[in-house]
Design an enzyme around this catalytic site. Sequence first.
Site, PDB file in Angstrom:
ATOM      1  N   SER A 163      59.151  52.924  50.660  1.00  0.00           N
ATOM      2  CA  SER A 163      58.008  51.954  50.393  1.00  0.00           C
ATOM      3  C   SER A 163      58.482  50.751  51.412  1.00  0.00           C
ATOM      4  O   SER A 163      59.077  50.324  52.849  1.00  0.00           O
ATOM      5  CB  SER A 163      57.899  51.669  49.029  1.00  0.00           C
ATOM      6  OG  SER A 163      56.666  51.434  49.162  1.00  0.00           O
ATOM      7  N   ARG A 233      46.849  45.236  39.695  1.00  0.00           N
ATOM      8  CA  ARG A 233      48.246  46.463  39.853  1.00  0.00           C
ATOM      9  C   ARG A 233      47.532  47.347  40.310  1.00  0.00           C
ATOM     10  O   ARG A 233      47.905  48.823  40.319  1.00  0.00           O
ATOM     11  CB  ARG A 233      49.331  46.287  39.368  1.00  0.00           C
ATOM     12  CG  ARG A 233      50.303  46.923  38.842  1.00  0.00           C
ATOM     13  CD  ARG A 233      50.480  48.077  39.815  1.00  0.00           C
ATOM     14  NE  ARG A 233      51.656  48.055  39.368  1.00  0.00           N
ATOM     15  CZ  ARG A 233      53.595  48.291  40.315  1.00  0.00           C
ATOM     16  NH1 ARG A 233      53.098  48.283  41.328  1.00  0.00           N
ATOM     17  NH2 ARG A 233      54.297  49.176  39.923  1.00  0.00           N
ATOM     18  N   ASP A 320      51.328  62.219  50.091  1.00  0.00           N
ATOM     19  CA  ASP A 320      51.527  60.390  50.183  1.00  0.00           C
ATOM     20  C   ASP A 320      50.019  59.729  50.973  1.00  0.00           C
ATOM     21  O   ASP A 320      50.290  60.004  52.339  1.00  0.00           O
ATOM     22  CB  ASP A 320      53.043  59.971  50.966  1.00  0.00           C
ATOM     23  CG  ASP A 320      52.646  58.036  50.960  1.00  0.00           C
ATOM     24  OD1 ASP A 320      51.927  57.816  50.867  1.00  0.00           O
ATOM     25  OD2 ASP A 320      54.176  57.734  50.796  1.00  0.00           O
ATOM     26  N   HIS A 350      52.556  58.891  46.795  1.00  0.00           N
ATOM     27  CA  HIS A 350      53.150  57.557  47.307  1.00  0.00           C
ATOM     28  C   HIS A 350      54.133  57.788  46.460  1.00  0.00           C
ATOM     29  O   HIS A 350      56.035  57.506  46.507  1.00  0.00           O
ATOM     30  CB  HIS A 350      52.674  56.608  47.862  1.00  0.00           C
ATOM     31  CG  HIS A 350      53.777  55.520  47.924  1.00  0.00           C
ATOM     32  ND1 HIS A 350      54.962  55.859  49.364  1.00  0.00           N
ATOM     33  CD2 HIS A 350      54.383  54.376  47.405  1.00  0.00           C
ATOM     34  CE1 HIS A 350      55.242  54.478  49.772  1.00  0.00           C
ATOM     35  NE2 HIS A 350      54.836  53.436  48.643  1.00  0.00           N
ATOM     36  N   ASP A 351      54.654  57.767  44.785  1.00  0.00           N
ATOM     37  CA  ASP A 351      54.957  57.172  43.711  1.00  0.00           C
ATOM     38  C   ASP A 351      56.136  58.229  44.098  1.00  0.00           C
ATOM     39  O   ASP A 351      57.299  58.428  43.472  1.00  0.00           O
ATOM     40  CB  ASP A 351      54.868  57.497  42.554  1.00  0.00           C
ATOM     41  CG  ASP A 351      54.653  56.066  42.272  1.00  0.00           C
ATOM     42  OD1 ASP A 351      55.020  54.738  43.059  1.00  0.00           O
ATOM     43  OD2 ASP A 351      53.901  56.006  40.940  1.00  0.00           O
TER      44      ASP A 351
END
Length: 387
Positions: A163, A233, A320, A350-351
């Site tokens: 990332s 967030r 992702d 993505h994580d």
Amino acid sequence: MLPKRIELFKETSPSTITTSGKIKVRVLESFETESGVNVGPIEVAYETWGTLNDSASNAVLVLHALTGDSHVIGEQDHNHPTPGWWNGLIGPGLAIDTRKYFVVCPNVLGGCQGTTGPTSISPDGQIYGSRFPQITVGDQVRVERALSDLLGIDRYVAVIGGSMGGMRALEWGVRFPESSGSIFLLAVGPSATAEQIALSSLQIQIIQSDPNFHHGNYHKFGTSPDNGLRLARALAHLSYRSPDEMERRFGANKTPLGDYEVFSYLLHHGDKLVSRFDANSYIRLSQAMSDFNVGKGRGGIEHALRGIDAPLTVIGISSDRLFPVSQQHQIAESVPNCAGLHIIESDIGHDGFLTEIQSIGKIIQEALNRYSQGKSHYFGYGESVAI
């Protein structure tokens, strides 16, 4: 409320650094950003694992993502607000074997975990706050290079990042090609996309709209834009996971209080970040990510990527949506010395670059072993491998 800060560090000279622990050192007395603003002195907080050999030739640089920090592995304690974000990947006998390698992970310039950033004290004795200048990924890498110089490391066995850390690893390969024996990029692209910029800009606007933001000078008012950071967030975390995973875990289920479970989950992650992160740092780092384009000032992306000398391994996550696999393909197809493109099948999103430890470890370990034998091409240029 004052900005969240981590104050417990070992102050030591680089020559003493052979074991794990958070260290803070001054790497530069003055630093001019790419935008032409002078800031300094620059201090860097970092952690290490393993022992640097006499020739300083066994070092591996690991670079964290947006809200990560130097605590790559280890438990949560009074000096580490979260457990290691890559536990199981680094250590004796693991993929990045600390019996062989000296692993370095610095906190990023502009962050809030010890390296100089908006929560740091400026030369006038006041917190930088909104006065901390806008920075670039290039600025961050130049500071990491200064730390490496202080440690006596001219060349890394590998530079690894995912990332935002992947942006910096890619910048290392282009800006300092002689300093990287190999490069590993996870869940990243060669430049920020319109959607990534839009998501980041919305998050920044949410934070700045919090009444407690005070134009970034909230520390002067004893406040903090916690609700804005919390919601920013939550929005970010939505982009970090995949729709399939969200549906599988939550669907349209509600909590006993009547809230949707998925919404409660996102707010929970927002609350967790608020307890350990600074809003101005979030803004400055997000801006640096939005501004990232490895080809800027270098004749375009393809021309810049063709200049990477080190064997480069690219890893993507199939689901992702923030950094889609098309971006990893773009990098792999443009780097002549690409040693392999690997797409990990996962519904995490993505994580997945943080959670798919077994698959990622297998790729990194096998690649490092091949590189150590002088075999730079892992699966062959441009080949895509599902793990």
